[in-house]
Design a protein around this motif. Structure first.
Motif, PDB file in Angstrom:
ATOM      1  N   TYR A  81      10.849 -31.250   5.577  1.00 50.24           N
ATOM      2  CA  TYR A  81       9.486 -31.866   5.148  1.00 50.24           C
ATOM      3  C   TYR A  81       9.179 -33.131   5.751  1.00 50.24           C
ATOM      4  O   TYR A  81       7.589 -32.771   5.678  1.00 50.24           O
ATOM      5  CB  TYR A  81       9.573 -31.555   3.709  1.00 50.24           C
ATOM      6  CG  TYR A  81       9.596 -30.227   3.008  1.00 50.24           C
ATOM      7  CD1 TYR A  81       8.350 -29.820   2.810  1.00 50.24           C
ATOM      8  CD2 TYR A  81      10.405 -29.324   2.207  1.00 50.24           C
ATOM      9  CE1 TYR A  81       8.109 -28.813   1.777  1.00 50.24           C
ATOM     10  CE2 TYR A  81      10.446 -28.278   1.482  1.00 50.24           C
ATOM     11  CZ  TYR A  81       9.060 -27.824   1.410  1.00 50.24           C
ATOM     12  OH  TYR A  81       9.082 -26.235   1.092  1.00 50.24           O
ATOM     13  N   LEU A  85       5.928 -32.837   8.711  1.00 53.50           N
ATOM     14  CA  LEU A  85       4.925 -33.936   8.075  1.00 53.50           C
ATOM     15  C   LEU A  85       4.611 -34.045   9.338  1.00 53.50           C
ATOM     16  O   LEU A  85       3.218 -33.743   9.975  1.00 53.50           O
ATOM     17  CB  LEU A  85       5.231 -34.735   7.022  1.00 53.50           C
ATOM     18  CG  LEU A  85       3.858 -36.142   6.163  1.00 53.50           C
ATOM     19  CD1 LEU A  85       2.439 -34.570   6.185  1.00 53.50           C
ATOM     20  CD2 LEU A  85       4.250 -36.302   5.772  1.00 53.50           C
ATOM     21  N   THR A 175       2.674 -29.380   2.098  1.00 53.71           N
ATOM     22  CA  THR A 175       2.434 -29.948   3.354  1.00 53.71           C
ATOM     23  C   THR A 175       1.047 -30.054   3.684  1.00 53.71           C
ATOM     24  O   THR A 175       0.499 -31.572   4.077  1.00 53.71           O
ATOM     25  CB  THR A 175       2.884 -28.907   4.686  1.00 53.71           C
ATOM     26  OG1 THR A 175       4.640 -28.803   4.791  1.00 53.71           O
ATOM     27  CG2 THR A 175       2.718 -30.061   6.120  1.00 53.71           C
ATOM     28  N   LEU A 178       0.109 -33.722   1.799  1.00 52.46           N
ATOM     29  CA  LEU A 178       0.904 -34.671   2.579  1.00 52.46           C
ATOM     30  C   LEU A 178      -0.366 -35.050   3.474  1.00 52.46           C
ATOM     31  O   LEU A 178      -0.221 -36.186   3.742  1.00 52.46           O
ATOM     32  CB  LEU A 178       1.953 -34.662   2.816  1.00 52.46           C
ATOM     33  CG  LEU A 178       3.011 -34.143   1.282  1.00 52.46           C
ATOM     34  CD1 LEU A 178       4.966 -33.835   2.075  1.00 52.46           C
ATOM     35  CD2 LEU A 178       3.204 -34.997   1.149  1.00 52.46           C
TER      36      LEU A 178
END
Length: 315
Positions: A81, A85, A175, A178
């Motif tokens: 993850y 990003l 995602t 973020l």
């Protein structure tokens, strides 16, 4: 090959350090160059090595997707993850399409997941004029390797892949959230213009290189494609995946992904053991290498000729 299917967390941590630290350092220098009022050319020159490190970051992300980077599933997910990003790619969603690619690549009856759009000669000849024009546009190097980088990572990856379940869908949402937070923080700290002046060229350069790497892994002279009834996994790996032999520096930045036939034979081998595996098994070394100069003509390959069983250009 089974002896190389083990993860080494110490090597994984070292790869994270020798990749993320210089990448962040280059970001700092690019921000500093803009705030100092230097020529934008300086920023673009710094963006080139930053893009090379971002390509390497994607390879580490790719290993997390296969669960091969760390021995711990939780560590692979967490860093999957985090690295996703940085490369604007949702972990679970890309994992769905990429693992599907591994079980369907070179299968003419299962195209459409995690691959480059490839038509057979017969399909192309029997398609409506509109479809042929669209395919020609898609296969144009400027579109595929240039505009494709800007379309794929910042835009296409913001939407879930078709047929995904809730877990993959939520990974896209998470995602995206973020990314929004990162952009918001960047706007407050360095300004959105500075952020875009850095992020856009870095994504463009790295995306172009990344798409090219993925392209030549399966689109090269000869190659291998077969219908589902004739599809053989061993042949697909050895004949349908290239051995892209690059200079040592480029091999390092591309995380040994040039040993792509090895990777497709055994996806659980981490990038830091691919070269060692290749050098230990003579049968893997028997595959003819594709050098950088030899790979350039691959851009003209557009269709699979089922009669001659080879890639070809437009008729």
């Amino acid at each position: 090959m089974a002896t190389f299917r083990h993860s080494d967390s110490r090597k994984a941590i070292w790869q994270l350090l020798n990749t993320l630290v210089p990448y962040c350092g280059l970001w700092y220098l690019m921000v500093f160059s803009i705030q100092l009022g230097s020529s934008y050319l300086v920023t673009l020159l710094l963006a080139l090595p930053a893009a090379a490190f971002l390509v390497r970051i994607f390879i580490l992300f790719h290993d997390c997707v296969h669960g091969s980077f760390f021995s711990s599933k939780g560590a692979n997910t967490f860093f999957g993850y985090l690295l996703g990003l940085l490369v604007f790619t949702p972990f679970e969603d890309w994992r769905f399409s990429h693992l599907r690619h591994h079980v369907t690549y070179a299968n003419l009856d299962a195209r459409g997941f995690g691959d480059v759009w490839t038509m057979t000669l017969k399909e192309y000849q029997n398609s409506p004029k509109r479809t042929r024009l669209l395919y020609k546009l898609y296969r144009n190097p400027v579109v595929l390797f240039g505009l494709g980088a800007i379309f794929l990572f910042p835009m296409r990856n913001r939407l879930p892949t078709r047929r995904v379940k809730r877990k993959e869908h939520m990974s896209v949402v998470f995602t995206n959230l973020l990314i929004f937070i990162v952009i918001w923080v960047a706007d407050k700290v360095i300004g959105w213009k500075t952020y875009l002046l850095i992020q856009v060229p870095v994504l463009l350069f790295s995306g172009t290189a990344g798409i090219w790497l993925f392209y030549v892994q399966h689109q090269f002279e000869g190659g291998y494609w077969a219908t589902k009834s004739d599809w053989v996994p061993l042949r697909a790996a050895m004949e349908g995946s290239s051995f892209y032999r690059l200079p040592a520096l480029f091999q390092w930045f591309s995380g040994n992904i040039g040993f792509h036939h090895v990777h497709h034979l055994s996806p659980r081998i981490p990038n830091y053991l691919l070269k060692k595996c290749f050098e230990s098994i003579p049968a893997l070394q028997a595959k003819p290498p594709l050098t950088f100069l030899k790979s350039l003509p691959c851009a003209r390959l557009k269709l699979w000729d089922e009669g001659r069983k080879e890639m070809m250009g437009f008729p």
